[in-house]
Write a protein that holds these residues in place. Structure first.
Motif, short mmCIF file in Angstrom:
data_model
loop_
_atom_site.label_atom_id
_atom_site.label_comp_id
_atom_site.label_asym_id
_atom_site.label_seq_id
_atom_site.Cartn_x
_atom_site.Cartn_y
_atom_site.Cartn_z
N CYS A 15 55.06 13.57 112.99
CA CYS A 15 55.49 14.94 113.41
C CYS A 15 56.32 14.89 114.73
CB CYS A 15 54.25 15.94 113.91
SG CYS A 15 53.40 16.22 112.36
N CYS A 67 53.65 13.41 109.02
CA CYS A 67 54.02 14.80 109.14
C CYS A 67 54.13 15.29 107.55
CB CYS A 67 55.51 14.88 109.45
SG CYS A 67 56.17 16.40 109.59
N ALA A 68 53.28 16.19 107.13
CA ALA A 68 53.23 17.14 106.12
C ALA A 68 54.38 17.85 105.67
CB ALA A 68 51.82 17.53 105.62
N GLY A 69 55.21 18.36 106.45
CA GLY A 69 56.36 19.11 106.26
C GLY A 69 57.60 18.58 105.98
N TRP A 122 49.96 18.93 113.23
CA TRP A 122 50.21 19.89 112.53
C TRP A 122 50.40 21.12 112.75
CZ3 TRP A 122 47.56 18.37 107.16
CH2 TRP A 122 48.00 16.89 106.81
N CYS A 166 53.60 21.16 114.92
CA CYS A 166 54.95 20.84 114.48
C CYS A 166 55.65 21.91 113.55
CB CYS A 166 54.44 19.69 113.25
SG CYS A 166 55.98 19.08 112.33
N CYS A 192 55.71 21.14 109.77
CA CYS A 192 54.50 21.36 109.13
C CYS A 192 54.18 22.95 109.06
CB CYS A 192 53.27 20.76 109.82
SG CYS A 192 53.17 19.01 109.58
ZN LIG Z 1 54.53 17.68 110.99
#
Ligand SMILES: [Zn+2]
Length: 777
Positions: free
Chosen positions: A284, A303-305, A341, A344, A347
């Motif tokens: 992130c 980073c999930a985004g 998250w 971020c 995210c």
């Molecule tokens: Zn992220």
């Protein structure tokens, strides 16, 4: 004189006969670990295994030929005999392998012995392999190039669970390929059929990925490693390494021959510092990151985004599934803080795009983690694979087809089974083999903590109460885990898993109504001899004296009961001297009524057990009535209030049953000294385990009373909250000294840290206090 001579002659004759004349041929013992489901004596006559015996496998069946070769090796190890393998049917002096039990349960076998043949008929090739394991474990220890008698028998056997696993973490410390093979051999000996290989961690990425070669150039190495349990000292030595794809293929094939499926784990989205260090764009903040040099849970996660994260993961898993034919792929999912998250922009944009919102059950960040896991699941499902995740994958909602590995207890497993998801039970309480296996931690290699002795492992029941029959079917099995923060060598790995793996194997294989711990210990005796022959390094705690010290307030005595699993004689002293065969022999429980040190040993043929020592210190509170105003946490109740006045200090392991743990409330106890007594000191023993969320006392108050109603405060003091660099994992006595008062009732109040400081992983939450003893002088 005549009679005397006759006696001598008779004795000589007798000795000659027993030494040379009727030397008994060693006999097989079918009481092996794990215990087969049924063992019936039959009347077909005994089979004699000798150097003319052959092993016959079915012509053209390569798996069976391989199993026959294993059996020949096992017989060589167990007896010194060289037996040949063949595909030519023989009517006598043969061990026959065949897989014609087609209608039986998977992995089942029937082993029959008569005077002509030993026949192992499997429902499948795996069944034959387990029959072979039972046969080899039944070989007695005292064979050396001579024949062995196998009494006539019919053994019908099958496993209770289809999933019988054992995990090894190679992220924190890694082990040579040769050892991984040895580990697989050890699993096979215990009828385990799944090897869960934990391949990636914050501290190291351990598998070659061709698409991302930098992973093993950068992510596989850390600059140095912390000393002890996250002290501020480091060893200054670079550490690392990885397994090449060629090595992995070799290992997978090695395991397959032993009917073991390897389940690889890539732990995501947390525990990814090694990957983030290699590719900072996947985090992130963008880094820079460092392959971790210490242990724990870290805020920096994938980073999930960021779409690149998914591209990366799909690239990794695409290569992984080519290497591992396993139906299951483990995707981790544990210990992923949502700190980054929450801050971020990528995210948060993803959360918005997906329309995720907080609700009373799940935060939107937890739902984002579910999105990550579900997306990877979808990818792996499309390739014909299923995912397993740690029980945190329940938070935010389960991925549609996921199997849950329940580690933080069995509750996650119960919840998942109720949602009709498959479950593998691996609770820390019974199946974490990185925990100590002895209370005497000072004489053990440094461990992570906890206390999981062989007996505790053995007592585990994977199917919890309160599930319907349909839900119970979702508990597909169980496994033990070995995390290796504190386990740097292969030798140490063996010490931690053996013989606890033997207890695990009966939990996995044997039906619960057949289990019996005392009889298991006798079976284990035989298995441990095979460990020795095989050159395995195993722990021998079960041969130690098992001691129970019960504080009896009515008798005003500490009653000590000593025993050994095999009833070996025990000798003890109470005067501090070294016990020997000349000391008092233990025959019945010992009552201790004043300060005493007990020392005891069990003496076996050529062998002395480890010494059992316990120091009992009596003070004015010892064996007096204690009332706890607030109850301890359910996991740390020890023996209740009496634990505080049992004359025994808790020592360096807070989970050993000598400590009471309190959280979210004051420790408040009232001691009744029975008569008004002069006192000038009231101390309590506490434990400082900052890493385990155990902090010190922040305020300590003593009040006294003669009627138990009106109390007068005689002491009060405040203490600062523990700091990050304070010594860890130590015991600290909190002392109150005051001018002598005469009192019968003593009220002790100790306040915990109600909000842990910002530097701590549990910041803002309440810390535990742990107390082992009240000392009044
Ligand atoms: Zn992220």
């Amino acid at each position: 004189m005549k009679t005397f001579r006759k006696t001598i002659l008779f004795l000589l004759l007798f000795m000659t006969i027993s030494c040379f004349g009727f030397t008994s041929v060693p006999k097989a013992n079918y009481q092996v670990v794990p215990l087969p489901q049924s063992i019936s004596n039959t009347t077909g006559g005994d089979f004699t295994l000798n150097n003319k015996t052959v092993i016959v496998y079915t012509k053209g069946n390569t798996a069976q030929k391989q199993t026959a070769e294993f059996l020949a090796e096992y017989i060589k190890l167990g007896t010194g005999l060289d037996v040949k393998i063949t595909d030519k049917k023989t009517a006598a002096n043969a061990i026959l392998l065949k897989s014609d039990n087609k209608n039986e349960k998977p992995e089942s076998y029937t082993l029959t012995v008569n005077n002509k043949l030993i026949t192992i008929a499997g429902a499948d090739e795996a069944g034959i392999f387990y029959g072979v394991q039972t046969l080899r474990k039944s070989i007695p220890d005292n064979v050396n190039g001579t024949s062995v008698i196998f009494p006539a028998v019919e053994i019908k056997d099958y496993p209770r669970f289809g999933y019988r696993g054992m995990m090894l973490d190679v992220g924190r410390h890694m082990f040579p390929i040769e050892f991984i093979k040895k580990y697989i051999d050890i699993l096979a000996l215990h009828n385990i059929n799944r090897f869960h290989w934990h391949l990636t961690e914050d501290q190291g990425w351990r598998i070659e990925i061709k698409k991302y070669p930098e992973l093993t150039k950068v992510g596989a190495y850390r600059e140095q490693t912390v000393i002890g349990r996250n002290t501020s000292e480091y060893d200054g030595k670079p550490y690392g390494g990885y397994y090449t794809q060629e090595e992995v293929k070799d290992i997978v094939a090695y395991a397959q021959k032993r009917f073991i499926t390897i389940i690889p784990e890539i732990d995501l989205p947390g525990h990814m510092l090694a990957a983030l260090t290699t590719y900072p764009n996947l985090g992130c903040t963008g880094g820079p990151y460092k392959v971790s040099q210490l242990w724990g849970v870290f805020d920096d996660v994938l980073c999930a985004g960021n779409e690149e994260t998914y591209t990366f993961l799909e690239g990794v898993f695409s290569e992984l599934i080519e290497l591992f034919p396993s139906e299951y792929i483990h995707v981790g999912g544990d210990e992923c803080p949502k700190t980054r998250w929450k801050e971020c922009p990528k995210c948060q944009a993803k959360i918005k795009e997906l329309g995720l919102t907080d609700d009373p059950k799940h935060s939107k960040e937890n739902k984002l983690q579910s999105y990550v896991i579900s997306r990877i699941e979808k990818f792996l499902n499309s390739k014909g694979r299923q995912i397993i995740g740690w029980d945190e994958i329940l938070e935010g909602g389960l991925a549609p087809n996921a199997t849950v590995m329940s580690w933080r207890g069995i509750e996650g497993g119960i919840a998942a089974a109720k949602e009709h998801h498959d479950v593998i039970m691996v609770p820390t309480s019974h199946l974490y083999f990185d925990y100590y296996q002895s209370k005497d931690v000072d004489n053990e290699p440094l461990g992570i903590g906890g206390y999981v002795p062989v007996e505790k492992v053995y007592s585990f029941e994977p199917i919890p109460d309160g599930l319907t029959e349909e839900e119970q079917k979702h508990i597909i099995g169980t496994q033990a885990n070995l995390w290796t923060e504190y386990i740097p060598t292969s030798n140490h790995v063996e010490y931690m898993v053996l013989p606890r793996m033997a207890a695990l194997s009966e939990v996995q294989w044997t039906m619960p109504e057949k289990k019996n711990y005392d009889l298991f210990l006798h079976r284990l005796d035989g298995l441990m001899k095979l460990y020795k022959k095989s050159g395995y390094n195993y722990a021998t705690h079960i041969a130690d004296i098992s001691a129970k010290a019960e504080a009896d307030i009515n008798k005003k005595a500490i009653v000590i009961t000593l025993s050994t699993y095999d009833n070996a004689p025990i000798y003890y002293t109470l005067d501090g001297s070294t016990p020997s065969a000349n000391s008092a022999k233990y025959t019945s429980p010992i009552e201790i009524k004043a300060t005493t040190k007990i020392r005891a040993v069990a003496i076996r043929e050529n062998d002395k057990s480890k010494e059992y020592t316990n120091q009992f210190d009596f003070n004015k509170a010892t064996l007096k009535k204690v009332e706890l105003v607030s109850a301890p946490h359910k996991n740390y109740t020890a023996n209740g209030a009496v634990t505080l006045v049992n004359g025994t200090r808790g020592g360096n392991s807070y989970a050993n049953g000598e400590w009471l743990g309190f959280v979210g409330k004051d420790f408040e106890a009232i001691v009744d000294l029975e008569t008004a007594t002069d006192i000038s000191q009231v101390n309590i023993g506490t434990f400082m385990g900052i890493g385990a969320w155990i902090f010190g006392v922040t305020e300590y108050t003593i009040s006294v009373s003669n009627d138990g109603i009106d109390y007068k405060q005689v002491f009060s003091k405040q203490y600062p909250v523990r700091e990050e660099n304070d010594p860890r994992d130590i015991t600290v006595d909190v002392n109150a000294e005051f001018p002598t008062v005469k009192a019968r009732y003593i009220k002790i109040v100790a306040k915990p840290t109600n909000s842990m400081p910002d530097w701590h992983a549990g910041k803002g939450k309440g810390a535990f206090i742990f107390i082992d003893e009240i000392i009044i002088k």
